[in-house]
Structure formats: structure tokens, C-alpha cells
Design a protein around this motif. Structure first.
Motif, PDB file in Angstrom:
ATOM      1  N   ASN B  31      -2.014 124.581  16.030  1.00 24.46           N
ATOM      2  CA  ASN B  31      -0.842 123.928  16.592  1.00 24.46           C
ATOM      3  C   ASN B  31       0.412 124.690  16.176  1.00 24.46           C
ATOM      4  O   ASN B  31       0.365 125.541  15.277  1.00 24.46           O
ATOM      5  CB  ASN B  31      -0.744 122.462  16.145  1.00 24.46           C
ATOM      6  CG  ASN B  31      -0.371 122.319  14.692  1.00 24.46           C
ATOM      7  OD1 ASN B  31       0.785 122.465  14.318  1.00 24.46           O
ATOM      8  ND2 ASN B  31      -1.356 122.051  13.850  1.00 24.46           N
ATOM      9  N   GLN B  33       4.787 123.931  15.707  1.00 22.56           N
ATOM     10  CA  GLN B  33       5.812 122.894  15.702  1.00 22.56           C
ATOM     11  C   GLN B  33       7.198 123.517  15.841  1.00 22.56           C
ATOM     12  O   GLN B  33       7.433 124.638  15.393  1.00 22.56           O
ATOM     13  CB  GLN B  33       5.739 122.086  14.396  1.00 22.56           C
ATOM     14  CG  GLN B  33       4.389 121.428  14.156  1.00 22.56           C
ATOM     15  CD  GLN B  33       4.349 120.605  12.888  1.00 22.56           C
ATOM     16  OE1 GLN B  33       5.331 119.983  12.499  1.00 22.56           O
ATOM     17  NE2 GLN B  33       3.184 120.594  12.238  1.00 22.56           N
ATOM     18  N   LEU B  48       5.361 118.933  18.556  1.00 23.82           N
ATOM     19  CA  LEU B  48       4.171 119.650  18.105  1.00 23.82           C
ATOM     20  C   LEU B  48       3.314 119.912  19.331  1.00 23.82           C
ATOM     21  O   LEU B  48       3.057 118.989  20.118  1.00 23.82           O
ATOM     22  CB  LEU B  48       3.408 118.801  17.079  1.00 23.82           C
ATOM     23  CG  LEU B  48       2.136 119.365  16.450  1.00 23.82           C
ATOM     24  CD1 LEU B  48       1.911 118.732  15.064  1.00 23.82           C
ATOM     25  CD2 LEU B  48       0.906 119.148  17.313  1.00 23.82           C
ATOM     26  N   PRO B  92       1.015 126.516  11.007  1.00 22.01           N
ATOM     27  CA  PRO B  92       0.223 126.117   9.844  1.00 22.01           C
ATOM     28  C   PRO B  92      -0.502 127.292   9.234  1.00 22.01           C
ATOM     29  O   PRO B  92      -0.912 128.225   9.932  1.00 22.01           O
ATOM     30  CB  PRO B  92      -0.755 125.105  10.422  1.00 22.01           C
ATOM     31  CG  PRO B  92      -0.906 125.481  11.847  1.00 22.01           C
ATOM     32  CD  PRO B  92       0.390 126.099  12.261  1.00 22.01           C
ATOM     33  N   GLY B  97      -5.162 125.785  10.223  1.00 21.13           N
ATOM     34  CA  GLY B  97      -4.582 124.493   9.874  1.00 21.13           C
ATOM     35  C   GLY B  97      -5.592 123.397   9.620  1.00 21.13           C
ATOM     36  O   GLY B  97      -5.227 122.278   9.302  1.00 21.13           O
ATOM     37  N   GLY B  98      -6.858 123.712   9.718  1.00 23.70           N
ATOM     38  CA  GLY B  98      -7.845 122.649   9.599  1.00 23.70           C
ATOM     39  C   GLY B  98      -7.976 122.084   8.203  1.00 23.70           C
ATOM     40  O   GLY B  98      -8.109 120.889   8.019  1.00 23.70           O
ATOM     41  N   THR B  99      -7.884 122.960   7.210  1.00 21.62           N
ATOM     42  CA  THR B  99      -8.034 122.465   5.843  1.00 21.62           C
ATOM     43  C   THR B  99      -6.858 122.863   4.987  1.00 21.62           C
ATOM     44  O   THR B  99      -6.961 122.959   3.783  1.00 21.62           O
ATOM     45  CB  THR B  99      -9.321 123.045   5.217  1.00 21.62           C
ATOM     46  OG1 THR B  99      -9.248 124.464   5.263  1.00 21.62           O
ATOM     47  CG2 THR B  99     -10.541 122.559   5.952  1.00 21.62           C
ATOM     48  N   SER B 100      -5.720 123.110   5.619  1.00 19.42           N
ATOM     49  CA  SER B 100      -4.583 123.619   4.867  1.00 19.42           C
ATOM     50  C   SER B 100      -3.738 122.513   4.283  1.00 19.42           C
ATOM     51  O   SER B 100      -2.758 122.789   3.623  1.00 19.42           O
ATOM     52  CB  SER B 100      -3.718 124.480   5.770  1.00 19.42           C
ATOM     53  OG  SER B 100      -3.120 123.658   6.764  1.00 19.42           O
ATOM     54  N   TYR B 101      -4.103 121.254   4.498  1.00 17.12           N
ATOM     55  CA  TYR B 101      -3.287 120.153   4.024  1.00 17.12           C
ATOM     56  C   TYR B 101      -1.849 120.272   4.494  1.00 17.12           C
ATOM     57  O   TYR B 101      -0.930 119.888   3.788  1.00 17.12           O
ATOM     58  CB  TYR B 101      -3.343 120.027   2.492  1.00 17.12           C
ATOM     59  CG  TYR B 101      -4.643 119.441   2.022  1.00 17.12           C
ATOM     60  CD1 TYR B 101      -5.716 120.242   1.732  1.00 17.12           C
ATOM     61  CD2 TYR B 101      -4.794 118.066   1.892  1.00 17.12           C
ATOM     62  CE1 TYR B 101      -6.924 119.701   1.316  1.00 17.12           C
ATOM     63  CE2 TYR B 101      -5.986 117.509   1.468  1.00 17.12           C
ATOM     64  CZ  TYR B 101      -7.043 118.330   1.184  1.00 17.12           C
ATOM     65  OH  TYR B 101      -8.229 117.794   0.771  1.00 17.12           O
ATOM     66  N   GLY B 102      -1.660 120.789   5.659  1.00 18.52           N
ATOM     67  CA  GLY B 102      -0.361 120.712   6.302  1.00 18.52           C
ATOM     68  C   GLY B 102       0.642 121.748   5.911  1.00 18.52           C
ATOM     69  O   GLY B 102       1.811 121.621   6.243  1.00 18.52           O
ATOM     70  N   LYS B 103       0.238 122.813   5.206  1.00 17.19           N
ATOM     71  CA  LYS B 103       1.214 123.826   4.816  1.00 17.19           C
ATOM     72  C   LYS B 103       1.745 124.525   6.057  1.00 17.19           C
ATOM     73  O   LYS B 103       0.985 124.981   6.897  1.00 17.19           O
ATOM     74  CB  LYS B 103       0.575 124.853   3.885  1.00 17.19           C
ATOM     75  CG  LYS B 103       1.530 125.968   3.485  1.00 17.19           C
ATOM     76  CD  LYS B 103       0.857 126.969   2.563  1.00 17.19           C
ATOM     77  CE  LYS B 103       1.808 128.109   2.230  1.00 17.19           C
ATOM     78  NZ  LYS B 103       1.175 129.102   1.331  1.00 17.19           N
ATOM     79  N   LEU B 104       3.064 124.612   6.162  1.00 19.08           N
ATOM     80  CA  LEU B 104       3.717 125.265   7.287  1.00 19.08           C
ATOM     81  C   LEU B 104       4.512 126.468   6.820  1.00 19.08           C
ATOM     82  O   LEU B 104       5.064 126.468   5.724  1.00 19.08           O
ATOM     83  CB  LEU B 104       4.677 124.306   7.996  1.00 19.08           C
ATOM     84  CG  LEU B 104       4.090 123.107   8.728  1.00 19.08           C
ATOM     85  CD1 LEU B 104       5.210 122.225   9.262  1.00 19.08           C
ATOM     86  CD2 LEU B 104       3.185 123.563   9.869  1.00 19.08           C
TER      87      LEU B 104
END
Lengths: 115, 116
Positions: B31, B33, B48, B92, B97-104
Motif C-alpha cells: 500500500n 499513503q 491509503l 511501508p 508491509g505484511g509484518t512490518s508493524y506499520g513502519k512507514l
């Protein structure tokens, strides 16, 4: 819904002094982020917490920066000792969930000036 | 890590005109944003768009995503003076971004000025 709260909004210190910033995320948000934004640049992630555990602190200058998130709610970011290049806006953000990517909600930031 | 790069760095237009900003990134994402930052409201999430979407609308905003070109664009139609702000794309980190816990990771931003 109350937003992300940060304090202080502004801080001016001399180099080699210490400073602390406080953040209260949106209620129920598990993930908390601290960013550094230097004038003219985008925010750079310093540290990320999932509840009260650190998920990522790879870009945190650990010789001078520290952060904690006690009880998985509020967080503090400390700089000791400060350098001139630490002058920036420090942004706190939170998001509602863990894995995956969700929108982040940002606080108003703390503008730090190091003289 | 990923990094979005916005283009142009600065854009100046008149009220009522459309504004288009572009973002390029380096590796696969799930994704992308867009955020806006102005002195009044700080940094605010706009939209997003997921990797399986090509276009998304929100009010006067239209975002496109071309995963083959690793690029995205943000179009603001019928701009207003209140749209004056910096606009950032954010991508991400981690395995799309699947297991990054949302780090952008944020780009440098496009400074948009809308003249009344």
C-alpha cells in the motif's frame, strides 16, 4: 475522539543539555511512533513501540537518545546530551493495530531548537 | 528500506486550478499513503491506496498507483487556498508491509502553494 497529545510544544536548550518530550497516544492505539523531522525534510522514524515493547529502533542514535513506553500508553523521548543537529520537530504518532500498515495519527509535535 | 520521492519539490498555482504531485518508490509495496502537513493542523493522513487498487477518490483528491512503474500520483482538483501545505507520500517497510508493524518511510514532500 481525542487526538495524540504532545508536550511541550516548543523547547529551546543549549547544546550538551538534556531534554525530554512526552506523548499520549489515542486511547486504545497499540502502536506508537516517534519521528524526527528536520526542516525541509520528511519525517524520519526514530523508534516504534508495539504496546510497551520496542519493534524498531534502528534509526535511533542510542548514544544520546532514549525512549520508553511504560504500561503501553504514554511515552517519553529523551535526548542527552543534545547537539546542534538535533534541532528539529519531534512528532509522535499512534495507530490502532499491530501487523500490517494502517494510517497513523500524528500529534502537533515539539519544535526543539538547540543553540 | 523503501523511500518515496516526490516530484515536483514545489508547486505554485492559482485557486481553482488542479494540482498534481507524483511519488516514486523503489521496491514492492502492499500500500501507499499520502499525508498533508500545514502549520495549522500538523501532519494528517489523506488517503491509503492498496497495491491491488489503481485509483482511489476522496472528495477532491484522486490518487493513482502504478505498481509496474513503482509510482503514485495525487491530484487535487479545484484547489483552494486552504490546500496550501506540504504533501508527503509514505511507503511501508518490511515484506511489503505484511509484518512490518506499520513502519512507514516518508519522502521529502511537495510544497504546494495555492494563491487566492
Amino acid at each position: 475522539e481525542a487526538g495524540v497529545a504532545q508536550s511541550p510544544r516548543y523547547k529551546i536548550i543549549e547544546k550538551r543539555q538534556s531534554v525530554a518530550f512526552w506523548c499520549n497516544p489515542i486511547s486504545g492505539h497499540a502502536t506508537l511512533y516517534w519521528y524526527q523531522q528536520i526542516l525541509g525534510q520528511g519525517p524520519k522514524l526514530l523508534i516504534q513501540f508495539q504496546n510497551n515493547g520496542v519493534v524498531d529502533d534502528s534509526q535511533l542514535p542510542k548514544d544520546r537518545f532514549s525512549a520508553e513506553r511504560l504500561k503501553g500508553v504514554d511515552s517519553t523521548l529523551k535526548i542527552q546530551p543534545a547537539k546542534l543537529e538535533d534541532s528539529a520537530v519531534y512528532l509522535c504518532a499512534s495507530s490502532p493495530s499491530g501487523q500490517g500498515t494502517y494510517e497513523q495519527y500524528f500529534g502537533p509535535g515539539t519544535r526543539l531548537t538547540v543553540t | 528500506s523503501q523511500q518515496g520521492e516526490e516530484d515536483p519539490q514545489a508547486l505554485s498555482i492559482q485557486e481553482g486550478e488542479n494540482a498534481t504531485m507524483n511519488c516514486s518508490y523503489k521496491t514492492s509495496i502492499n500500500n501507499l499513503q499520502w499525508y498533508r502537513q500545514n502549520s495549522g493542523r500538523g501532519l494528517v493522513h489523506l488517503i491509503l491506496i492498496r497495491s491491488n487498487e489503481r485509483e482511489k477518490h476522496s472528495g477532491r483528491l484522486r490518487v493513482t498507483l502504478d505498481t509496474s512503474k513503482k509510482s503514485s500520483s495525487l491530484l487535487i482538483t479545484a484547489s483552494r487556498a486552504a490546500d496550501t501545505a506540504s504533501y508527503f507520500c509514505a511507503t511501508p517497510d518490511g515484506d511489503a508491509g505484511g509484518t512490518s508493524y506499520g513502519k512507514l518511510t516518508f519522502g521529502q514532500g511537495t510544497i504546494l502553494t495555492v494563491h487566492p
